[in-house]
Scaffold this active site. Structure first.
Site, mmCIF file in Angstrom:
data_model
loop_
_atom_site.group_PDB
_atom_site.id
_atom_site.type_symbol
_atom_site.label_atom_id
_atom_site.label_comp_id
_atom_site.label_asym_id
_atom_site.label_seq_id
_atom_site.Cartn_x
_atom_site.Cartn_y
_atom_site.Cartn_z
ATOM 1 N N ARG A 137 0.806 -1.233 0.000
ATOM 2 C CA ARG A 137 0.000 0.000 0.000
ATOM 3 C C ARG A 137 0.831 1.272 0.000
ATOM 4 N N LYS A 163 3.189 11.556 -10.620
ATOM 5 C CA LYS A 163 2.324 10.731 -11.464
ATOM 6 C C LYS A 163 3.081 9.471 -11.827
ATOM 7 N N GLU A 192 9.607 18.178 -24.038
ATOM 8 C CA GLU A 192 8.846 18.475 -22.809
ATOM 9 C C GLU A 192 9.302 19.805 -22.192
ATOM 10 N N LYS A 199 7.467 22.891 -13.694
ATOM 11 C CA LYS A 199 6.724 21.671 -13.352
ATOM 12 C C LYS A 199 6.374 21.652 -11.872
ATOM 13 N N GLU A 206 -4.330 16.993 -9.936
ATOM 14 C CA GLU A 206 -4.964 17.348 -11.206
ATOM 15 C C GLU A 206 -6.473 17.472 -11.111
ATOM 16 N N ARG A 266 -3.379 21.633 -13.075
ATOM 17 C CA ARG A 266 -2.287 20.722 -13.430
ATOM 18 C C ARG A 266 -2.452 20.139 -14.829
ATOM 19 N N ASN A 276 -0.501 18.780 -19.736
ATOM 20 C CA ASN A 276 -0.830 17.856 -20.821
ATOM 21 C C ASN A 276 -0.892 18.549 -22.178
ATOM 22 N N HIS A 295 -0.550 16.611 -25.351
ATOM 23 C CA HIS A 295 -0.661 15.184 -25.024
ATOM 24 C C HIS A 295 -1.970 14.538 -25.475
ATOM 25 N N HIS A 320 -0.553 11.446 -27.115
ATOM 26 C CA HIS A 320 -0.731 10.070 -26.626
ATOM 27 C C HIS A 320 -1.355 9.178 -27.684
ATOM 28 N N HIS A 329 8.178 9.460 -26.771
ATOM 29 C CA HIS A 329 7.133 10.244 -26.134
ATOM 30 C C HIS A 329 7.255 11.725 -26.523
HETATM 31 N N1 LIG Z 1 -9.822 -4.034 3.566
HETATM 32 C C1 LIG Z 1 -9.892 -4.376 4.827
HETATM 33 O O1 LIG Z 1 -9.722 -3.543 5.718
HETATM 34 C C2 LIG Z 1 -10.236 -5.792 5.193
HETATM 35 C C3 LIG Z 1 -10.594 -6.113 6.512
HETATM 36 C C4 LIG Z 1 -10.977 -7.421 6.781
HETATM 37 C C5 LIG Z 1 -10.964 -8.368 5.788
HETATM 38 N N2 LIG Z 1 -10.601 -8.023 4.535
HETATM 39 C C6 LIG Z 1 -10.623 -9.000 3.446
HETATM 40 O O2 LIG Z 1 -11.967 -9.399 3.258
HETATM 41 C C7 LIG Z 1 -11.954 -10.692 2.659
HETATM 42 C C8 LIG Z 1 -12.960 -11.555 3.353
HETATM 43 O O3 LIG Z 1 -14.252 -10.963 3.218
HETATM 44 P P1 LIG Z 1 -15.543 -11.867 3.237
HETATM 45 O O4 LIG Z 1 -15.477 -12.777 4.383
HETATM 46 O O5 LIG Z 1 -16.709 -10.982 3.088
HETATM 47 O O6 LIG Z 1 -15.286 -12.787 1.974
HETATM 48 P P2 LIG Z 1 -16.035 -12.920 0.570
HETATM 49 O O7 LIG Z 1 -16.168 -11.621 -0.090
HETATM 50 O O8 LIG Z 1 -15.315 -13.990 -0.134
HETATM 51 O O9 LIG Z 1 -17.485 -13.422 0.997
HETATM 52 C C9 LIG Z 1 -17.612 -14.686 1.578
HETATM 53 C C10 LIG Z 1 -18.550 -15.580 0.739
HETATM 54 O O10 LIG Z 1 -19.882 -15.121 0.921
HETATM 55 C C11 LIG Z 1 -20.471 -14.865 -0.342
HETATM 56 N N3 LIG Z 1 -21.415 -13.793 -0.110
HETATM 57 C C12 LIG Z 1 -21.147 -12.497 0.161
HETATM 58 N N4 LIG Z 1 -22.275 -11.841 0.437
HETATM 59 C C13 LIG Z 1 -23.283 -12.729 0.322
HETATM 60 C C14 LIG Z 1 -24.679 -12.662 0.520
HETATM 61 N N5 LIG Z 1 -25.272 -11.533 0.927
HETATM 62 N N6 LIG Z 1 -25.416 -13.770 0.294
HETATM 63 C C15 LIG Z 1 -24.816 -14.928 -0.059
HETATM 64 N N7 LIG Z 1 -23.504 -15.065 -0.210
HETATM 65 C C16 LIG Z 1 -22.738 -13.968 -0.027
HETATM 66 C C17 LIG Z 1 -19.345 -14.581 -1.261
HETATM 67 O O11 LIG Z 1 -19.675 -14.854 -2.591
HETATM 68 C C18 LIG Z 1 -18.279 -15.534 -0.736
HETATM 69 O O12 LIG Z 1 -18.474 -16.792 -1.275
HETATM 70 C C19 LIG Z 1 -10.549 -11.207 2.748
HETATM 71 O O13 LIG Z 1 -9.935 -11.126 1.498
HETATM 72 C C20 LIG Z 1 -9.887 -10.259 3.722
HETATM 73 O O14 LIG Z 1 -8.503 -10.130 3.493
HETATM 74 C C21 LIG Z 1 -10.240 -6.756 4.226
HETATM 75 N N1 LIG Z 2 5.003 10.672 -14.923
HETATM 76 C C1 LIG Z 2 5.011 11.747 -15.645
HETATM 77 O O1 LIG Z 2 4.618 12.828 -15.181
HETATM 78 C C2 LIG Z 2 5.509 11.697 -17.061
HETATM 79 C C3 LIG Z 2 5.789 12.872 -17.760
HETATM 80 C C4 LIG Z 2 6.304 12.750 -19.030
HETATM 81 C C5 LIG Z 2 6.549 11.515 -19.594
HETATM 82 N N2 LIG Z 2 6.253 10.406 -18.890
HETATM 83 C C6 LIG Z 2 6.530 9.081 -19.434
HETATM 84 O O2 LIG Z 2 7.919 8.958 -19.609
HETATM 85 C C7 LIG Z 2 8.167 7.981 -20.624
HETATM 86 C C8 LIG Z 2 9.212 8.503 -21.568
HETATM 87 O O3 LIG Z 2 10.393 8.756 -20.847
HETATM 88 P P1 LIG Z 2 11.803 8.660 -21.556
HETATM 89 O O4 LIG Z 2 11.741 9.434 -22.791
HETATM 90 O O5 LIG Z 2 12.842 8.969 -20.552
HETATM 91 O O6 LIG Z 2 11.806 7.139 -22.000
HETATM 92 P P2 LIG Z 2 12.705 5.906 -21.601
HETATM 93 O O7 LIG Z 2 12.711 5.716 -20.126
HETATM 94 O O8 LIG Z 2 12.223 4.797 -22.428
HETATM 95 O O9 LIG Z 2 14.163 6.345 -22.048
HETATM 96 C C9 LIG Z 2 14.422 6.511 -23.428
HETATM 97 C C10 LIG Z 2 15.539 5.573 -23.871
HETATM 98 O O10 LIG Z 2 16.785 6.061 -23.368
HETATM 99 C C11 LIG Z 2 17.463 5.065 -22.638
HETATM 100 N N3 LIG Z 2 18.222 5.754 -21.621
HETATM 101 C C12 LIG Z 2 17.742 6.384 -20.518
HETATM 102 N N4 LIG Z 2 18.727 7.003 -19.893
HETATM 103 C C13 LIG Z 2 19.864 6.767 -20.588
HETATM 104 C C14 LIG Z 2 21.211 7.166 -20.441
HETATM 105 N N5 LIG Z 2 21.589 7.991 -19.450
HETATM 106 N N6 LIG Z 2 22.106 6.710 -21.334
HETATM 107 C C15 LIG Z 2 21.714 5.919 -22.351
HETATM 108 N N7 LIG Z 2 20.464 5.536 -22.561
HETATM 109 C C16 LIG Z 2 19.539 5.953 -21.674
HETATM 110 C C17 LIG Z 2 16.396 4.128 -22.189
HETATM 111 O O11 LIG Z 2 16.898 2.836 -21.952
HETATM 112 C C18 LIG Z 2 15.432 4.156 -23.355
HETATM 113 O O12 LIG Z 2 15.855 3.279 -24.339
HETATM 114 C C19 LIG Z 2 6.842 7.714 -21.285
HETATM 115 O O13 LIG Z 2 6.353 6.464 -20.852
HETATM 116 C C20 LIG Z 2 5.956 8.824 -20.786
HETATM 117 O O14 LIG Z 2 4.597 8.456 -20.732
HETATM 118 C C21 LIG Z 2 5.752 10.472 -17.635
HETATM 119 ZN ZN LIG Z 3 4.727 13.998 -21.461
#
Ligand SMILES: NC(=O)c1ccc[n+]([C@@H]2O[C@H](COP(=O)([O-])OP(=O)(O)OC[C@H]3O[C@@H](n4cnc5c(N)ncnc54)[C@H](O)[C@@H]3O)[C@@H](O)[C@H]2O)c1
Ligand SMILES: NC(=O)c1ccc[n+]([C@@H]2O[C@H](COP(=O)([O-])OP(=O)(O)OC[C@H]3O[C@@H](n4cnc5c(N)ncnc54)[C@H](O)[C@@H]3O)[C@@H](O)[C@H]2O)c1
Ligand SMILES: [Zn+2]
Ligand SMILES: [Zn+2]
Lengths: 364, 364
Positions: B125, B146, B188, B230, B240, B244, B248, B251, B255, B266
């Site tokens: 997470r 991003k 860019e 930026k 965004e 922000r 784009n 883009h 894209h 890119h």
């Molecule tokens: N995100 C969190 O904070 C948190 C906390 C506790 C547990 N969990 C997760 O929750 C999961 C377990 O949840 P669960 O026990 O609800 O399991 P589940 O979603 O698998 O439900 C249990 C069974 O009951 C069935 N079912 C659900 N609602 C029904 C209904 N109203 N009538 C008939 N059948 C129904 C489902 O199809 C399933 O077969 C686990 O993956 C666990 O890790 C997450």
């Molecule tokens: N997250 C964001 O805000 C944001 C913004 C703009 C672009 N992007 C993403 O970035 C990507 C493009 O980035 P990019 O252009 O860096 O691509 P890339 O990471 O593919 O790098 C381009 C090429 O250069 C090579 N390379 C990188 N550094 C090198 C170095 N120092 N020497 C030799 N080779 C090197 C890589 O191996 C690759 O072949 C796209 O996927 C695009 O969507 C993201």
């Molecule tokens: Zn970009």
């Protein structure tokens, strides 16, 4: 209708609404939440929940309120919480034309909630998310914004914090839940009592029969009280920098048992984990032996398992626990009991003590 | 050494450090950032960057500072930004024993940065993330949080906002970058000028020769000025909700061209998109025709393409643009030019005007 509030900062506060027949009102509620009618939305559910007829109700309610809902149905069960399946759902969302103002609705138990929440958290870097829990256990999973999918060897490793806009809990949905799944849900409610509310803990044990028979006023009270505790802890520490980890009481061993055995429900595995954690707490001198006895008694009363299956290898259990998300640097981290209603997070629990507990608590 | 600051709320502020030889200092910097030595960390890079020797430097510097670094090398190129590959990296991280206090370091261009950032955002997470950009284009992609992987049919659909702890920009790494990739990065930077800094825009055109030859003082100035813009825009609107989206510029069509053609970098695709957006701005009466001419002139001066390849089907381009992340409800959303240095977000651009631009700007 009962409303609990999750008091988060930064515009992320939301309500948990608990009541009968709420699935018929989802459309109207989306309107109140400001969900756009110009975009398409995605309801994710599982095949059991669909077969029980809840999906129809949600779609009809949304349609009546002018919403277009796409549907993605996953196979029931924990194995659907996988990254490949999430990828398929994300591609489906894109094909359907979902955009940044779309919402993802999770209709189901914790599996659907965690899965759909991960889809909502990552689709276009995060879209609105609504929880429509249908299992009892989902009173826990639907609140707090933890969403995740699993790696084959470990639960919830891939995820995010992504709070819902609202949790809409239609208690009538629980009528079709099996007894085993009801028990599984009671287990997390017992956990909420054990960590923060001694009264709730004993109230559940006392009313277990009515609760498991789905008595509607008892059930509403359980959900409200248990959700309130969850909401409080989450509001204190949204991203688990500290205190929120107490919600993992029973989960260090619980997750290991759940993954390695593969035959327990989440709540059953957590029940085994809570009893073991209580035993560990006694061994480490943190809590009176009677308290651990009471923890075990509550589980037994609710028909939950308390012993570690013999076929699970001790070393594998230890390894799995060392890689638990709560732990850092490969230590063993547990939430331990001081008394029922009060727990403490302990990092670096000695492995020997954990091994002693595993040996002592085998099915025998 | 130059420092720019990204002023975000909620403990998410960070620095962009630009200078020569910084990859040799990564270990010490991690210490200053409070990254734990008790946990293992993961450096993600691509095979080209590894072959150029930068990975070794980072690992050595980390080892000298007492850090254990695991390494995950992805194939170079946009196709590595996929969910299945991210899943493999996440499983690898878990196998290596990374925990909640681990950091993921992205050593490479924008592909590595976006990919590694997605891994960092979703592992347990969300864990700490450090950007070590090695391409010129990555001055843009490494700043702002991003992160994303692609669907086969559309870029960056699966992602998150996940800010780095720090951006460490070692300008010596640019020495091994090909001219084509240098140009892609300049694109860019021109964009940053076009949206917010008229001076920078013309400064780049004027100094393009020195910049493309990697003159070190020109390059430092370019990086600092372009990163500053930026950083400002990101600080105004981290997730965004509004302004922000001006980042784009170019883009919407860019894209679509990048995905459908599959043969442009890119920056090249964005250059085509910027020229088209400028043309569209003139047609919609938002900007003087001379400004669009100057946009095209700057691209040509820097050796960037400006025309839409003939083999791309008009209807497919339109469909791809309608599903752009900026758009909602299937409308066509563009960032349009008022004058060089000032742009505006326009939702619901008439399809006919977009089609006119596509027809007018074909390779011919
Ligand atoms: N995100 C969190 O904070 C948190 C906390 C506790 C547990 N969990 C997760 O929750 C999961 C377990 O949840 P669960 O026990 O609800 O399991 P589940 O979603 O698998 O439900 C249990 C069974 O009951 C069935 N079912 C659900 N609602 C029904 C209904 N109203 N009538 C008939 N059948 C129904 C489902 O199809 C399933 O077969 C686990 O993956 C666990 O890790 C997450
Ligand atoms: N997250 C964001 O805000 C944001 C913004 C703009 C672009 N992007 C993403 O970035 C990507 C493009 O980035 P990019 O252009 O860096 O691509 P890339 O990471 O593919 O790098 C381009 C090429 O250069 C090579 N390379 C990188 N550094 C090198 C170095 N120092 N020497 C030799 N080779 C090197 C890589 O191996 C690759 O072949 C796209 O996927 C695009 O969507 C993201
Ligand atoms: Zn970009
Ligand atoms: Zn649980």
């Amino acid at each position: 209708m009962i409303r609990e509030h999750v008091g988060l900062e930064g515009g992320r506060a939301y309500d948990i609404v608990i009541g009968e027949g709420l699935l018929e009102q989802v459309g109207g509620m989306l309107g109140e939440l400001g969900v756009s009618e110009a975009s398409r939305h995605l309801v994710i559910t599982d095949a059991n929940v669909q077969a029980a007829g809840y999906l129809e109700k949600v779609i009809a309610s949304m349609a009546a309120a002018g919403y277009v809902a796409e549907v993605y149905v996953i196979p029931p069960g924990e194995s659907s919480k996988s990254l490949p399946l999430a990828g398929e759902a994300l591609a489906f969302a894109y094909q359907c034309g979902l955009d940044r103002r779309s919402a993802v609705l999770a209709l189901g138990g914790g599996v659907v909630g965690d899965f759909a929440g991960f889809v909502a958290a990552t689709y276009m870097r995060g879209v609105a998310f609504v929880q429509l829990p249908t299992s009892l256990l989902a009173h826990d999973s639907a609140v707090g914004g933890k969403v995740a999918v699993n790696l084959p060897q470990a639960k919830n490793i891939i995820g995010a914090f992504h709070q819902p806009l609202c949790v809409v809990y239609d208690t009538t949905a629980l009528q079709t839940l099996s007894l085993r799944e009801m028990r599984s849900g009671v287990s997390e409610a017992i956990k909420h009592g054990a960590i923060r509310d001694r009264d709730l803990f004993f109230w559940i044990e006392q009313h277990q029969e009515g609760l498991l028979a789905n008595d509607s006023s008892l059930m509403s009270e359980l959900l409200a009280r248990s959700c309130r505790i969850k909401a409080q802890v989450v509001a204190e520490d949204e991203t688990e920098q500290g205190v929120r980890a107490i919600l993992n009481f029973g989960h260090t061993l619980g997750h290991a048992v759940e993954v390695l055995a593969g035959t327990y429900t989440h709540g059953e595995a957590v029940a085994i984990g809570m009893v073991a954690a209580a035993d560990l707490s006694v061994r480490l001198g943190l809590c009176a032996a009677e308290e651990a006895v009471l923890v075990e008694r509550a589980m037994v009363a609710c028909g939950l398992p308390t012993l570690i299956p013999n076929e699970l290898d001790e070393a594998e259990l230890i390894e799995s626990m060392r890689k638990d998300k709560k732990a850092a640097g490969g230590t063993l981290t547990f939430v331990l009991l001081r008394e029922i209603g009060r727990v403490e997070i302990v990092e670096d629990v000695p492995e020997s003590a954990v091994r002693d507990v595993i040996r002592a608590r085998r099915e025998g």
